[in-house]
Design an enzyme around this catalytic site. Sequence first.
Site, PDB file in Angstrom:
ATOM      1  N   SER A  35       0.801  -1.213   0.000  1.00 37.87           N
ATOM      2  CA  SER A  35       0.000   0.000   0.000  1.00 37.87           C
ATOM      3  C   SER A  35       0.844   1.278   0.000  1.00 37.87           C
ATOM      4  CB  SER A  35      -0.950  -0.045   1.201  1.00 37.87           C
ATOM      5  OG  SER A  35      -1.892   0.972   1.160  1.00 37.87           O
ATOM      6  N   ASP A  47      -2.931   6.110  -3.453  1.00 31.39           N
ATOM      7  CA  ASP A  47      -1.738   5.550  -2.809  1.00 31.39           C
ATOM      8  C   ASP A  47      -1.200   4.407  -3.667  1.00 31.39           C
ATOM      9  OD1 ASP A  47      -3.746   3.720  -2.299  1.00 31.39           O
ATOM     10  OD2 ASP A  47      -3.060   3.250  -0.274  1.00 31.39           O
ATOM     11  N   ASP A  96      -1.323   1.183  -3.775  1.00 29.54           N
ATOM     12  CA  ASP A  96      -2.149   0.077  -4.283  1.00 29.54           C
ATOM     13  C   ASP A  96      -3.540   0.530  -4.708  1.00 29.54           C
ATOM     14  OD1 ASP A  96      -3.174   0.495  -1.714  1.00 29.54           O
ATOM     15  OD2 ASP A  96      -3.657  -1.618  -1.427  1.00 29.54           O
ATOM     16  N   ASP A 112      -6.120   1.931  -3.102  1.00 30.76           N
ATOM     17  CA  ASP A 112      -7.345   1.779  -2.310  1.00 30.76           C
ATOM     18  C   ASP A 112      -7.676   3.028  -1.491  1.00 30.76           C
ATOM     19  OD1 ASP A 112      -5.485   1.565  -0.261  1.00 30.76           O
ATOM     20  OD2 ASP A 112      -6.269  -0.327   0.546  1.00 30.76           O
TER      21      ASP A 112
END
EC number: 5.4.2.10
Length: 452
Positions: free
Chosen positions: A103, A243, A245, A247
Amino acid sequence: MGKYFGTDGVRGVANSELTAELAYRLGRAGGYVLSKHLPEGEQPKVLIGRDTRISGHMLEGALIAGLLSIGAEVMRLGVISTPGVAYLTKSLDATAGVMISASHNPVADNGIKFFGSDGFKLDDATEQEIEDILDAAEDTLPRPTGKDLGFVSDYYEGAQKYLQMLKQTVEEDFDGLHIALDCAHGATSGLAARLFADLEANVSTIGNSPNGLNINEGVGSTHPEHLAEFVREKGADMGLAFDGDGDRLIAIDENGDIVDGDKIMYICGKYLSEKGRLKDNTIVATVMSNLGFHKAVEEAGMTALQTAVGDRYVVEEMKKHQYTLGGEQSGHLIFLDHSTTGDGMLSGVQLAEIVKSTGRKLSELAAEMPVYPQKLVNIRVTNKNDAMNGERVLATIQEAEAEMAGNGRILVRASGTEPLVRVMAEAPTAEECDRYVEKIAQVVREDYGVDG
């Protein structure tokens, strides 16, 4: 949290803590646990996505080897966002989905996160089952041979299927809107510009050139000041920062001011409520949401519920009552009608639709929510559990709360993914915030800080 699984999957420094060997064993254990309910003879189908980290290839190869050795069919999605994996897992009737990402963490870290066939993150009991297998003295899981071994194929068109779904969640295009994007050199790099261009927006992009090493480096939702400057420079109507990843979403208004997850939740919640599409007029937030968010929500005739920090807890509460909107100040926003997890690009198209359909500037929409001064300090500690229960720490927190007398709040919690204790205060003035936070942080540092 278990020995391996934190609040967001298994994480660690790639090739040191999160090794290829561990990824292989996770593939075997996870593949077995998530497919044992299948009728005999039915082959499990597992989707795998990853972000742009250099270690993603190594971990993907090892994870796939583990899954194949248990007899799973593996479909490689390539670089795609975490919510993309969750959506495709559900829509393609896969047995499970796996995302390889850490992430917003630095490039040296990586993580492995599983999704069940319903597209939701695993519950604690399922994670514990996987951990028990990892900790067993001997690997007694099946080892199929010949035609029963698994096989792997590429399904890179999955990303297009996911983008198509996102486009269908809005009723009008974004013609006339200039939107600046920051993809954090991460998983949305090949996707976000295409999505907003397809919706007729005028798109400008930064953080869109991943090289395996630059993910989250000075860009993305954890460094929104970079996009703020870009929005002002380009004269854009709004900016959207994702960000690593994909999400999370942090937005920037046309003046270059930050619009965080609380404000986005409030704007979207009010809009959905006015349209009669907000279940029970309720938004599910966490204990990190600002006092100003709660006041604005109440004033607009809505209700805000609170959960522990972590989008998984928000989702649990939403699922329980089928609430349609929830999220975190950090930018994880869940629209349960469309997605099973936080989704930055989905949140972005919802926000852009509100700006377009209301004809109002993002700064005007955001100004409806007052913000109490808030200060958050992260302290690296030797043992976060000891620090959370330290006698002096607890006494100092009580002292500060008594001083506040209800006009503000203090929140001290352990990070779910790093050896950190987070100290947060909200108060009528920034000076008071600083004073309360420093008072508690000093005790944590003295008693448990890595540097003493």
